[in-house]
Design an enzyme around this catalytic site. Structure first.
Site, PDB file in Angstrom:
ATOM      1  CD  GLU A   1      36.285  65.381 -68.416  1.00 37.76           C
ATOM      2  OE1 GLU A   1      35.137  66.018 -68.370  1.00 37.76           O
ATOM      3  OE2 GLU A   1      37.213  65.739 -69.248  1.00 37.76           O
TER       4      GLU A   1
ATOM      5  CG  HIS B   1      42.805  68.931 -66.339  1.00 42.42           C
ATOM      6  ND1 HIS B   1      43.747  68.383 -67.379  1.00 42.42           N
ATOM      7  CD2 HIS B   1      41.715  68.380 -66.601  1.00 42.42           C
ATOM      8  CE1 HIS B   1      43.258  67.699 -68.175  1.00 42.42           C
ATOM      9  NE2 HIS B   1      41.940  67.789 -67.666  1.00 42.42           N
TER      10      HIS B   1
END
Length: 361
Positions: free
Chosen positions: A208, A103
């Site tokens: 994550e 990201h």
């Protein structure tokens, strides 16, 4: 009082993960990122054709009968090489190219830079934000938006100039910064005729590494769906985030078990799975590092917004039944008030004892 946040105590807590018995291997020799001579800190995927090495392939001779052979691009010839690997491999072997995208910069990244990593880890990251920014399930900063748009521009350049085969399947972590990055990167691309449309599956297990930081706490399913209503959310995706509690965190082994299960849900998915050779996964630095460990790739840290493709060989093992592994999680002590900081460690003020409970934001 010094607080150890990098080596927390192991508890009798564990996450049970079921995974198909698959052996993953990185197929080297195709990408610069596979080579030990490539420095991840200076690697720029936009300057080196996603890292694809300019070379000949064993299958090039099969293309020489084509009238446009001399104008085939490196990516077109590479695509043919991967297709031949799949066509000539046994039923229990698949080859896929994973485009692993990190990201763009999120508000949690900016906050960590502002406070410094030691203070961030043992106090600020446990809060939802400060007076000027929110980093609970962090969104992209303006810089992060620009990084995702750089990826968009580069993908279009590769499509137009390299005639790259765009992903056959798209997956994205459920955290807001990855959803925004994938949206900015792929929405509006002029895709080649016959390409799969960009309609990414939101997949829990590509999130994550689950720490006590609030940036790793996702929004609920309803909110995610309201933001991206046309994107499919995988079956079984819970309304509330059942993996994050602000107290316990995954170890690397626990995350790797999760990553292996996620990959097992990408490979060998159907009778035509070998045809879906190019796969995009928009994820996070920690999760990409975990995937690379699972597939036997060397460590390769990505800058925010960066993308690397890797060629993976997956082979089903003898026992095809799902296996269950139980891997311990950890707790991390953290301060209850802003810490005294140093370059290498976090120190709570003498009057503030460290805790292992959820802080109120």
């Amino acid at each position: 009082m010094k607080v150890s946040v990098l080596v927390p105590a192991l508890l009798g807590l564990a996450a049970s993960v079921q995974a198909v018995n698959i052996e993953y291997t990185t197929v080297k020799g195709f990408f610069l990122q596979d080579e030990t001579s490539t420095d991840p800190s200076t690697f720029d995927y936009t300057a080196v054709n996603f890292g694809l090495i300019n070379r000949t392939y064993p299958t090039d001779h099969l293309l020489k009968h084509l009238s446009d052979y001399n104008t085939l691009t490196q990516w077109e010839r590479f695509y043919h090489q991967v297709r031949e690997l799949n066509e000539w491999s046994p039923r229990d072997v698949e080859y896929k190219v994973l485009f692993l995208g990190r990201h763009g910069e999120g508000w949690h990244n900016a906050a960590e830079s502002y406070y410094g990593t030691p203070a961030w880890n043992c106090y600020w990251a446990e809060l939802n934000g400060n007076s000027s920014a929110t980093w609970f399930d962090a969104s992209l900063t303006n810089n992060g938006i620009a990084q995702a748009l750089t990826a968009h521009t580069f993908w279009q350049k590769e499509i137009d100039e390299q005639r790259i085969h765009t992903p056959d399947n798209y997956f994205v972590s459920p955290l807001l910064r990855t959803l925004q990055t994938a949206n900015l990167t792929f929405t509006g691309l002029s895709l080649p005729k016959g390409s799969a449309a960009f309609n990414p599956t939101i997949k829990e297990l590509f999130r994550e590494g689950i720490s006590i930081h609030t940036c790793d706490h996702r929004h609920n399913r309803s909110t995610i769906h309201s933001l991206f209503p046309s994107w499919p959310i995988e079956p079984g995706f819970s309304e509330e985030d059942e993996l994050w509690n602000g107290v316990t965190a995954e170890t690397s082994d626990a995350q790797d078990a999760r990553s292996a299960k996620a990959l097992g849900e990408v490979f060998f998915t159907s009778a035509s799975s070998k045809k879906d050779m190019f796969v995009s996964v928009t994820s996070h630095s920690g999760e990409i590092s975990s995937i690379l460990r699972v597939i036997g790739h060397r460590a390769f840290s990505l800058n925010t917004g960066a993308i690397i493709p890797v060629l993976i060989r997956a082979k089903k093992q003898g026992d095809q039944h799902a296996t269950t592994s139980s891997v311990p999680w950890t707790v991390s002590a953290h301060c209850t008030v802003p810490p005294v900081t140093s370059a290498s460690a976090c120190v709570c003020p003498s009057s503030a004892a460290p805790v292992t409970t959820l802080l109120s934001a």
